[in-house]
Motif scaffolding. Structure first.
Motif, PDB file in Angstrom:
ATOM      1  N   THR A  45      -5.054   6.936  -1.357  1.00  0.00           N
ATOM      2  CA  THR A  45      -3.913   6.022  -1.098  1.00  0.00           C
ATOM      3  C   THR A  45      -3.418   6.159   0.323  1.00  0.00           C
ATOM      4  N   HIS A  95       0.965   4.169  -2.612  1.00  0.00           N
ATOM      5  CA  HIS A  95       0.631   5.518  -2.278  1.00  0.00           C
ATOM      6  C   HIS A  95       2.091   6.562  -2.948  1.00  0.00           C
ATOM      7  N   ALA A 127       1.028  -1.140  -0.005  1.00  0.00           N
ATOM      8  CA  ALA A 127       0.016   0.123   0.012  1.00  0.00           C
ATOM      9  C   ALA A 127       1.018   1.250   0.001  1.00  0.00           C
TER      10      ALA A 127
END
Ligand code: HEM
Length: 177
Positions: free
Chosen positions: A164, A112, A108
Motif C-alpha cells: 500500500t 496505507h 490510498a
C-alpha cells in the motif's frame, strides 16, 4: 505516520530524493526502496524458520530488520514533520489539495496508514515478546503457539504496509498531470 495525517500544508522544502522517476524527499525514497529489501528478507527469514528450522538465523534477520525499520521510521517521521509532503504531491492528477482525504492519493494514504500503524505496533510487540520468552539460543517452546499466530499476522501486515506504501508513493509522487 500520524504526522502525515496531521500535516496540512508545508512550504516546498526538504532534501529531494534520489529516485529519478519520483518527487519524493530523501527519506520517502529511502523508505520506498527499503521495503524492496525488507519484503524478500522477511520471506527468506520465514522460510528459514519454517522449512530449515534455522532459529538463530531467523532471530538475527528479524532483529536486523526491526532495527533498520525503527531507525528508518524515526528519520522518516522527522523529515515529514519538518518538511511536509503535500507540495510534492501537488503535480499528481490523483491529489487534490482542496479534497486531501477524498482524492485517490489521500484515500490510498488512509488505507496505507491503517496497515502501517497497527503493523508497527504488532511488530514491536512480537519482537519484544520473542526476546523475552524464547530460550537463548532460540528454539521452539511454550511461546511457539502465540508467536506463530501473532508473528504471521505481523508479517502479513508488514507485507501489506509495503504494497500500500508503494501504491501511495506512485499515486502521490510519481504520477504527473
Ligand atoms: C516481527 C518479528 C518476527 C516475525 C514476523 C516472526 C515470524 C515467525 C513466524 C511466522 C514463525 C512461524 C513459522 C512456522 O509456521 O513454523 C516464527 C517462528 C519462530 N520464531 Fe519468529 N518472528 C519474528 C521474530 C522472532 C524473534 C526476535 C525470535 C527470537 C528471539 C524468533 C524466534 C522464533 C522461533 C524460535 C520460532 C520457531 C517456533 C516453533 O516452530 O515452535 N522470532 N517466527
Amino acid at each position: 505516520m500520524f504526522v502525515l495525517l496531521a500535516q496540512q500544508s508545508a512550504g516546498p522544502s526538504g532534501i529531494n530524493g534520489f529516485l529519478p522517476f519520483g518527487r519524493g524527499s530523501l527519506m520517502l525514497d529511502v523508505v520506498f526502496l527499503a521495503m524492496f529489501v525488507i519484503v524478500p528478507l522477511l520471506a527468506f527469514s520465514l522460510w528459514q524458520v519454517k522449512y530449515k528450522r534455522n532459529y538463530q538465523l531467523h532471530k538475527a534477520l528479524q532483529l536486523t530488520m526491526a532495527i533498520v525499520l525503527l531507525v528508518a521510521v524515526l528519520l522518516f517521521e522527522v523529515d515529514i514533520r519538518v518538511n511536509g509532503w503535500v507540495h510534492r504531491a501537488e503535480p499528481s492528477p490523483y491529489f487534490d489539495d482542496a479534497n486531501k482525504w477524498g482524492c485517490l492519493a489521500g484515500r490510498a494514504l488512509i488505507v496505507h496508514l491503517s496497515f502501517a500503524v497497527p503493523s508497527l505496533v504488532l511488530w514491536i510487540v512480537v519482537v519484544v515478546q520473542a526476546l523475552r520468552k524464547f530460550s537463548r539460543p532460540p528454539s521452539p517452546g511454550p511461546h511457539s503457539q502465540w508467536h506463530a499466530r501473532w508473528a504471521t499476522l505481523a508479517a502479513a501486515g508488514m507485507f501489506m504496509t509495503a504494497v500500500t506504501g508503494w501504491i501511495f508513493y506512485w499515486l502521490a509522487f510519481v504520477a504527473t498531470k
